[in-house]
Design an enzyme around this catalytic site. Structure first.
Site, PDB file in Angstrom:
ATOM      1  N   TYR A   1       0.386  -1.624   0.036  1.00 45.18           N
ATOM      2  CA  TYR A   1      -0.331   0.258   0.020  1.00 45.18           C
ATOM      3  C   TYR A   1       0.490   0.698   0.024  1.00 45.18           C
ATOM      4  O   TYR A   1       0.497   2.304   0.122  1.00 45.18           O
ATOM      5  CB  TYR A   1      -1.001  -0.286   1.365  1.00 45.18           C
ATOM      6  CG  TYR A   1      -2.296  -0.858   1.391  1.00 45.18           C
ATOM      7  CD1 TYR A   1      -2.084  -2.225   0.233  1.00 45.18           C
ATOM      8  CD2 TYR A   1      -3.253  -0.471   1.692  1.00 45.18           C
ATOM      9  CE1 TYR A   1      -2.865  -3.059   0.448  1.00 45.18           C
ATOM     10  CE2 TYR A   1      -4.394  -1.204   1.421  1.00 45.18           C
ATOM     11  CZ  TYR A   1      -4.010  -2.405   1.059  1.00 45.18           C
ATOM     12  OH  TYR A   1      -5.096  -2.959   0.826  1.00 45.18           O
TER      13      TYR A   1
ATOM     14  N   LYS B   1       2.722 -13.249   6.124  1.00 47.26           N
ATOM     15  CA  LYS B   1       2.357 -14.607   5.228  1.00 47.26           C
ATOM     16  C   LYS B   1       3.833 -15.369   5.218  1.00 47.26           C
ATOM     17  O   LYS B   1       4.365 -15.150   4.029  1.00 47.26           O
ATOM     18  CB  LYS B   1       1.519 -14.060   3.887  1.00 47.26           C
ATOM     19  CG  LYS B   1       0.761 -15.272   3.370  1.00 47.26           C
ATOM     20  CD  LYS B   1       0.143 -15.954   3.211  1.00 47.26           C
ATOM     21  CE  LYS B   1      -0.288 -17.079   2.171  1.00 47.26           C
ATOM     22  NZ  LYS B   1      -0.537 -17.994   3.088  1.00 47.26           N
TER      23      LYS B   1
ATOM     24  N   ASP C   1      -3.736 -16.734   6.356  1.00 48.93           N
ATOM     25  CA  ASP C   1      -5.133 -17.451   5.848  1.00 48.93           C
ATOM     26  C   ASP C   1      -5.708 -18.474   6.875  1.00 48.93           C
ATOM     27  O   ASP C   1      -6.431 -18.525   6.687  1.00 48.93           O
ATOM     28  CB  ASP C   1      -4.535 -18.549   4.551  1.00 48.93           C
ATOM     29  CG  ASP C   1      -3.329 -19.165   4.843  1.00 48.93           C
ATOM     30  OD1 ASP C   1      -2.443 -18.773   5.959  1.00 48.93           O
ATOM     31  OD2 ASP C   1      -3.078 -20.147   3.971  1.00 48.93           O
TER      32      ASP C   1
ATOM     33  N   ASP D   1      -5.872  -4.587   5.684  1.00 44.29           N
ATOM     34  CA  ASP D   1      -7.790  -4.306   5.603  1.00 44.29           C
ATOM     35  C   ASP D   1      -8.471  -5.307   5.525  1.00 44.29           C
ATOM     36  O   ASP D   1      -9.661  -5.308   5.745  1.00 44.29           O
ATOM     37  CB  ASP D   1      -6.038  -4.141   4.125  1.00 44.29           C
ATOM     38  CG  ASP D   1      -7.802  -2.721   3.880  1.00 44.29           C
ATOM     39  OD1 ASP D   1      -8.593  -2.694   4.055  1.00 44.29           O
ATOM     40  OD2 ASP D   1      -7.748  -2.596   2.493  1.00 44.29           O
TER      41      ASP D   1
END
Ligand code: NAD
Length: 416
Positions: free
Chosen positions: A162, A229, A283, A307
């Site tokens: 971002y 992640k 996840d 987000d």
């Protein structure tokens, strides 16, 4: 004093200042507000009434907020003129007065600004996006046990994909970059790719995780989960996790236990009064939030995961209509609606003001007026429980009485 061109500094108020990194809040603090676009004015009017009533009730007139209007979005255009979506003095006022609250803002289409919210975050280095997500009895939810969700999410706000470092497919910039990387590092990026860069720094990760742990300590929370992640993106997301554990051990050694230590040294039994630091892969965290939400408390995560996760978590407890949020720097903070301007309902006195009202609760806690926050939150709870709600909830609740934005606020005040 005649420092601003259009902003009127309330004569009866005093500035919130900072001393040794802590806010010093006078009895009549000046708080800046941006009413917002679209449904913003309806929501702001209702929310302000609730805030003022709660302060009056809590302090019997000894304290009050001196509201100072500042401008952004469409209203700024009418006050400052063409293209002035975010006047410099708006940013300056927030920096100087430290605390602000805002309604939703239209995202200008075309023109230099990607989003006013993103611009504010970057200009003021509001590096932590804080979203508490919890359930209020009666709110329509898709979960069987929405009451098990009670998390506070700290999302890093300035880095990650971002940060706006993106190169469009087919441009000279991207072609140069691809050639350089392919040659220098023996990689094989396809020539027709667009490329985005994902910077995640030790500095950015550590200050975010530090804020999350400080919050957990101050609010007697049980755990801080680092969501990443890092199994795939080892040197960005994986590094975020490592830096998170590092800062936890460096600065909060006496307050925390890591999940590894819990099993190695404490036979899996949490020692009294400590905060558990654990990590989950993003996840898996989405599954965990649905299957075992009660195991999660404070969560700290890089920008993109945060987000997705904050909106998904908000949906579990009834959606964005009442989800509050804040963007915080070291001492500067903007509390804000998490939904958009809902333009089709503008001026109809119809939508749910819950998101700004609960952002106000966060704001009162932030300035140490917890009593006010509690009054508002309890009254809101009672109002929802009594099924007097705006259209968005009414259409999903059996036996609800649908009321307008202003009536909903009046009902909250009545229930204080
Ligand atoms: P939106 O949040 O305005 O609307 C999405 C849906 O939610 C619509 O059906 C809307 O009617 C409903 N809704 C939104 N707020 C509600 C409320 N308080 N009560 C009841 N229902 C509500 O999102 P959008 O339509 O994608 O965006 C509209 C504008 O808002 C765009 O310009 C967008 O860029 C901007 N936006 C601003 C913010 C912000 O300022 N934080 C956030 C998101 C979108």
């Amino acid at each position: 004093m005649a420092k601003f061109k259009k902003i009127v500094i309330p004569a009866n108020g005093e500035k919130i200042t900072v001393s040794e990194g802590k806010l010093v809040v006078p009895d009549k603090p000046i708080i800046a507000f941006i009413e917002g676009d679209g449904t913003g004015p309806d929501i702001w009017k209702a929310s302000k009434k609730v805030f003022d009533a709660a302060v009056k009730k809590a302090f019997n007139g000894k304290k009050e907020i001196a509201w100072m209007e500042i401008y952004a979005g469409e209203k700024a255009l009418s006050v400052y003129g063409k293209n002035k979506w975010l006047p410099d003095e708006t940013v300056e006022a927030i920096r100087e007065y430290n605390v602000a609250i805002k309604g939703p803002l239209t995202t200008p289409i075309g023109g230099g600004i990607r989003s006013l919210n993103v611009a504010l975050r970057q200009l003021l280095d509001l590096y932590a996006c804080v979203r508490p997500v919890k359930y209020y009895t009666g709110v329509p939810s898709p979960m069987k046990r929405p009451q098990d969700v009670n998390i506070v999410l700290f999302r890093e706000n300035t880095e990650d994909v971002y940060s706006g470092i993106e190169f469009k497919s087919g441009t000279k910039e991207v072609s140069d970059l691809i050639k350089y990387i392919n040659k220098k590092y023996d990689k094989n990026i396809r020539k027709d790719s667009g490329v985005g860069i994902k910077p995640i720094s030790s500095f950015g990760s550590k200050r975010l995780v530090k804020k999350a742990i400080e919050y957990a300590i101050a609010n007697n929370r049980k755990s801080v989960t680092l969501v990443h992640k890092g199994n795939i993106m080892k040197f960005t997301e994986g590094a975020f996790k490592e830096w998170g554990y590092e800062i936890a051990k460096e600065e909060f050694r006496d307050f925390i236990v890591t999940e590894d230590e819990l099993y190695k040294s404490f036979k899996g039994k949490m020692p009294e009064g400590k905060i558990l630091i654990k990590d989950r892969i993003a996840d898996s965290m989405f599954q965990q939030m649905l299957l075992r939400p009660s195991e999660y408390d404070v969560v700290a995560t890089p920008n993109l995961n945060g987000d997705y996760l904050s909106d998904a978590a908000a949906a579990q407890v009834g959606g964005l209509g009442i989800a509050p949020g804040a963007n915080i720097s070291y001492t500067t903070a903007i509390f804000e609606a998490t939904h958009g301007t809902a333009p089709k309902y503008a001026g109809l006195d119809k939508v749910n003001p819950g998101s700004v009202i609960l952002s106000g609760v966060m704001m009162f806690e932030y300035i140490g007026w917890n009593k006010v926050g509690k009054l508002i939150e309890n009254a809101l709870k009672k109002t929802i429980k009594s099924k007097v709600v705006t259209y968005d909830f009414a259409r999903q609740m059996k036996g609800a009485k649908q009321v307008s934005t202003s009536r909903f606020a009046a009902e909250i005040i009545k229930n204080m």
